[in-house]
Design an enzyme around this catalytic site. Structure first.
Site, mmCIF file in Angstrom:
data_model
loop_
_atom_site.group_PDB
_atom_site.id
_atom_site.type_symbol
_atom_site.label_atom_id
_atom_site.label_comp_id
_atom_site.label_asym_id
_atom_site.label_seq_id
_atom_site.Cartn_x
_atom_site.Cartn_y
_atom_site.Cartn_z
ATOM 1 N N HIS A 1 47.994 -1.913 26.140
ATOM 2 C CA HIS A 1 46.591 -1.586 26.452
ATOM 3 C C HIS A 1 45.906 -2.809 27.026
ATOM 4 O O HIS A 1 46.341 -3.937 26.809
ATOM 5 C CB HIS A 1 45.838 -1.090 25.208
ATOM 6 C CG HIS A 1 45.934 -2.020 24.045
ATOM 7 N ND1 HIS A 1 47.038 -2.073 23.235
ATOM 8 C CD2 HIS A 1 45.083 -2.964 23.586
ATOM 9 C CE1 HIS A 1 46.850 -3.005 22.310
ATOM 10 N NE2 HIS A 1 45.672 -3.565 22.506
ATOM 11 N N PHE A 2 44.817 -2.541 27.746
ATOM 12 C CA PHE A 2 43.983 -3.583 28.340
ATOM 13 C C PHE A 2 42.608 -3.507 27.698
ATOM 14 O O PHE A 2 42.065 -2.419 27.535
ATOM 15 C CB PHE A 2 43.836 -3.362 29.853
ATOM 16 C CG PHE A 2 45.134 -3.418 30.608
ATOM 17 C CD1 PHE A 2 46.009 -2.330 30.611
ATOM 18 C CD2 PHE A 2 45.495 -4.544 31.326
ATOM 19 C CE1 PHE A 2 47.207 -2.376 31.303
ATOM 20 C CE2 PHE A 2 46.694 -4.605 32.026
ATOM 21 C CZ PHE A 2 47.553 -3.512 32.013
ATOM 22 N N HIS A 3 42.060 -4.650 27.353
ATOM 23 C CA HIS A 3 40.695 -4.718 26.835
ATOM 24 C C HIS A 3 39.758 -5.037 27.998
ATOM 25 O O HIS A 3 40.057 -5.942 28.787
ATOM 26 C CB HIS A 3 40.546 -5.868 25.835
ATOM 27 C CG HIS A 3 41.416 -5.790 24.620
ATOM 28 N ND1 HIS A 3 40.921 -5.466 23.377
ATOM 29 C CD2 HIS A 3 42.743 -6.007 24.436
ATOM 30 C CE1 HIS A 3 41.901 -5.502 22.481
ATOM 31 N NE2 HIS A 3 43.025 -5.829 23.104
ATOM 32 N N ASP B 1 36.602 0.577 21.788
ATOM 33 C CA ASP B 1 37.286 -0.155 20.713
ATOM 34 C C ASP B 1 36.471 -0.004 19.431
ATOM 35 O O ASP B 1 35.257 -0.233 19.442
ATOM 36 C CB ASP B 1 37.406 -1.636 21.106
ATOM 37 C CG ASP B 1 38.370 -2.384 20.204
ATOM 38 O OD1 ASP B 1 38.170 -2.362 18.972
ATOM 39 O OD2 ASP B 1 39.323 -2.988 20.719
ATOM 40 N N ILE B 2 37.117 0.410 18.334
ATOM 41 C CA ILE B 2 36.342 0.636 17.096
ATOM 42 C C ILE B 2 35.965 -0.662 16.370
ATOM 43 O O ILE B 2 35.114 -0.633 15.489
ATOM 44 C CB ILE B 2 37.039 1.555 16.052
ATOM 45 C CG1 ILE B 2 38.492 1.186 15.833
ATOM 46 C CG2 ILE B 2 36.850 2.993 16.350
ATOM 47 C CD1 ILE B 2 39.053 1.816 14.556
HETATM 48 P P1 AMP Z 1 45.398 -5.713 20.264
HETATM 49 O O1 AMP Z 1 45.248 -6.671 19.140
HETATM 50 O O2 AMP Z 1 45.355 -6.323 21.623
HETATM 51 O O3 AMP Z 1 46.622 -4.863 20.015
HETATM 52 O O4 AMP Z 1 44.118 -4.779 20.231
HETATM 53 C C1 AMP Z 1 44.059 -3.578 19.527
HETATM 54 C C2 AMP Z 1 42.628 -3.139 19.554
HETATM 55 O O5 AMP Z 1 42.579 -1.801 19.117
HETATM 56 C C3 AMP Z 1 41.720 -3.939 18.593
HETATM 57 O O6 AMP Z 1 40.671 -4.532 19.343
HETATM 58 C C4 AMP Z 1 41.224 -2.901 17.603
HETATM 59 O O7 AMP Z 1 39.888 -3.104 17.266
HETATM 60 C C5 AMP Z 1 41.424 -1.604 18.366
HETATM 61 N N1 AMP Z 1 41.669 -0.413 17.575
HETATM 62 C C6 AMP Z 1 42.505 -0.266 16.525
HETATM 63 N N2 AMP Z 1 42.514 1.011 16.082
HETATM 64 C C7 AMP Z 1 41.661 1.687 16.906
HETATM 65 C C8 AMP Z 1 41.231 3.042 16.985
HETATM 66 N N3 AMP Z 1 41.668 3.958 16.117
HETATM 67 N N4 AMP Z 1 40.355 3.392 17.951
HETATM 68 C C9 AMP Z 1 39.879 2.453 18.810
HETATM 69 N N5 AMP Z 1 40.246 1.162 18.807
HETATM 70 C C10 AMP Z 1 41.120 0.781 17.862
#
Ligand code: AMP
Length: 138
Positions: free
Chosen positions: A102-104, A33-34
């Site tokens: 997606h899953f965190h 995650d960035i």
């Molecule tokens: P959500 O709010 O559950 O949709 O989480 C989206 C996640 O994607 C967030 O934690 C962001 O930090 C992450 N994110 C957004 N753009 C990117 C990217 N280009 N590469 C990696 N992570 C990303």
């Protein structure tokens, strides 16, 4: 709601946008995650075009949860933490910011911690965590 093919994770899956990848198979990709909530915060992204868990096929969900399980184990070893959180937000009203399922996987607890998707992390630091997670995946 119709799926937006131009969302950032769709672009990453198609190879049109970069990521710091830790795992990929035919159904799933996982990358750092960035804007992490904790060091080692990893995202597991099914390749199927689906916005929320309800939109994902049963096979896609099964493939994803197997990878979530692997990544939880690897993140705990790589980041040397005793616990990890799995978070999955469904819909913008739940806080979902990227409209692709997606899953965190977040080392430790998120209770009382910093929110996600706020602060960009240093790319070299993320690459270092990714190397450790890849090594732990074996
Ligand atoms: P959500 O709010 O559950 O949709 O989480 C989206 C996640 O994607 C967030 O934690 C962001 O930090 C992450 N994110 C957004 N753009 C990117 C990217 N280009 N590469 C990696 N992570 C990303």
């Amino acid at each position: 709601m119709s799926y937006d093919n131009e969302n950032i994770f769709a672009k990453i899956i198609r190879g049109e946008f970069g990521c710091i990848k830790v795992y990929e198979d035919d159904h799933v990709i996982a990358f750092m995650d960035i804007m992490p909530q904790a060091d080692g915060h990893t995202l597991i992204v099914p390749k199927e075009a689906a916005e929320t868990l309800s939109d994902l096929s049963d096979d896609g969900a099964a493939a994803a949860i197997k990878v979530v399980k692997k990544i939880v184990g690897a993140v705990k070893v790589a980041m040397d933490v005793p616990a990890a959180t799995v978070m999955q937000l469904n819909g913008s009203e739940a806080g979902q910011t990227v409209p692709h399922i997606h899953f965190h996987v977040i080392p430790g607890s998120i209770l009382g911690g910093k929110p996600h998707a706020r602060e960009m992390a240093d790319q070299e630091l993320l690459k270092g965590f990714a190397d450790k997670i890849i090594a732990a995946l074996g």
